[in-house]
Write a protein that holds these residues in place. Structure first.
Motif, short mmCIF file in Angstrom:
data_model
loop_
_atom_site.label_atom_id
_atom_site.label_comp_id
_atom_site.label_asym_id
_atom_site.label_seq_id
_atom_site.Cartn_x
_atom_site.Cartn_y
_atom_site.Cartn_z
N GLU B 2 49.69 34.18 39.81
CA GLU B 2 48.80 33.15 40.38
C GLU B 2 48.10 32.39 39.26
O GLU B 2 47.75 32.96 38.25
N TYR B 4 44.99 29.18 38.66
CA TYR B 4 43.96 28.36 39.28
C TYR B 4 43.50 27.27 38.34
O TYR B 4 43.47 27.45 37.13
N GLU B 11 35.13 28.02 42.77
CA GLU B 11 34.80 28.13 44.19
C GLU B 11 35.04 29.54 44.69
O GLU B 11 34.25 30.08 45.45
N LYS B 12 36.14 30.14 44.24
CA LYS B 12 36.48 31.51 44.65
C LYS B 12 35.35 32.48 44.33
O LYS B 12 34.99 33.33 45.14
N VAL B 13 34.82 32.35 43.14
CA VAL B 13 33.80 33.31 42.69
C VAL B 13 32.40 32.86 43.08
O VAL B 13 31.49 33.67 43.22
N GLU B 44 44.57 35.71 37.29
CA GLU B 44 43.87 36.82 37.96
C GLU B 44 42.87 37.53 37.06
O GLU B 44 41.79 37.93 37.49
N LEU B 45 43.26 37.70 35.80
CA LEU B 45 42.41 38.41 34.86
C LEU B 45 41.12 37.63 34.63
O LEU B 45 40.03 38.21 34.57
N LEU B 47 39.81 35.67 36.74
CA LEU B 47 39.07 35.79 37.99
C LEU B 47 38.24 37.08 38.00
O LEU B 47 37.05 37.08 38.30
N LYS B 48 38.90 38.17 37.63
CA LYS B 48 38.20 39.46 37.56
C LYS B 48 37.05 39.43 36.57
O LYS B 48 35.96 39.95 36.83
N ARG B 49 37.32 38.81 35.45
CA ARG B 49 36.31 38.74 34.40
C ARG B 49 35.09 37.96 34.88
O ARG B 49 33.95 38.40 34.71
N LEU B 51 34.16 37.44 37.92
CA LEU B 51 33.54 38.22 38.97
C LEU B 51 32.62 39.29 38.37
O LEU B 51 31.49 39.49 38.82
N PHE B 52 33.13 39.93 37.35
CA PHE B 52 32.33 40.97 36.68
C PHE B 52 31.08 40.37 36.06
O PHE B 52 29.98 40.89 36.21
N LYS B 54 29.51 37.72 36.93
CA LYS B 54 28.57 37.31 37.96
C LYS B 54 27.76 38.50 38.49
O LYS B 54 26.54 38.44 38.60
#
Lengths: 144, 144
Positions: B2, B4, B11-13, B44-45, B47-49, B51-52, B54
């Motif tokens: 994926e 982005y 927007e996702k996060v 994805e990575l 995204l995870k980062r 998220l973390f 935040k």
DNA sequence: ATAATATCAGTAGTATAGTACGGAGTCAAG
DNA sequence: CTTGACTCCGTACTATACTACTGATATTAT
């Protein structure tokens, strides 16, 4: 009853004098009594309050949130329900914080143990896997 | 895999686009690949980062501390000891945070229960008693 | 008594963490 | 094939939470 001048209480708690005056201005600390010389006088309760503020700040609460926490007391029949709701809301928030902190803690524990003897190489950052996406709730397709 | 654009991941996060550019500038997010048009591409990575970052921010860590947490990985034999020490230090810090959050939680639980049926009036703020003074260690005579 | 230190009030400056804006280039739907 | 939404970069502005500075009193140590 013990009492302190602004410099005493500031040093005891480890904040500086200007911070105390600032907290008074933004009404997170109450206006203290004054001596004839207009010097501020603080007591044990002020000390506890300041201590709480300091620690709560370290725990990630804003001064605004801390003010709300400090105002959580049952003042009258009328406000009891409000207080209960607010307290319950704070409670949920705090439980989630504890949960995520525990997740981070577990990753750190694993990391420390890996380090002990083996020379395991972790290619990717291990800490990224810890946050429960539910806590934040991604928008759009849940591809994570 | 994926991928982005900056607006998608933001927007996702639930952060805004400028924040992502800011995180790139202060090097807490890596420089992403670019499309031919110079648009940033995230995966994805990332995204995870994000998220973390935040969530860790909400938990009271500064961006500087979060950067350190994210860099905690075993890269080579040479740095293993350093990583271990830093991780252990963070661990202690996090355990103390959990402890104090639990104390605050307990007070809130009591408060909520008091509210249930009785109209108990608490004259003083109940939350002041929760912080373990050891966590902060007062200077001077321990009068608290 | 006098010098060093603390406090006063008000105002200005700083660090962190964003947030907004402007003008230009890019992409995608009608 | 244009028009609206998205992205680019740089710079400037904002909010929160302090922190420093000034010039005048007040207190304390010697």
């Amino acid at each position: 009853m013990e009492h302190y001048k602004v410099g005493d209480i500031a040093e005891k708690v480890g904040v500086n004098v200007e911070t105390l005056r600032y907290y008074e201005k933004i009404k997170i600390m109450p206006k203290p009594k004054r001596m004839e010389s207009r010097y501020r006088i603080y007591d044990e309760l002020d000390l506890k309050r300041l201590l709480f503020i300091k620690r709560a700040k370290e725990l990630g609460f804003t001064l605004k949130e801390i003010k709300e926490l400090l105002n959580l007391k049952i003042e009258s029949t009328a406000t009891c329900g409000d207080v209960k709701h607010l307290a319950e809301h704070k409670l949920t928030d705090i439980e989630e914080r504890i949960k995520d902190l525990k997740s981070i803690k577990n990753v750190l524990v694993k990391l420390v143990n890996q380090c002990v003897c083996e020379e395991l190489s972790t290619d990717e950052c291990p800490i990224l896997e810890v946050i429960d996406p539910k806590t934040i709730s991604l928008k759009g397709g849940d591809t994570i």
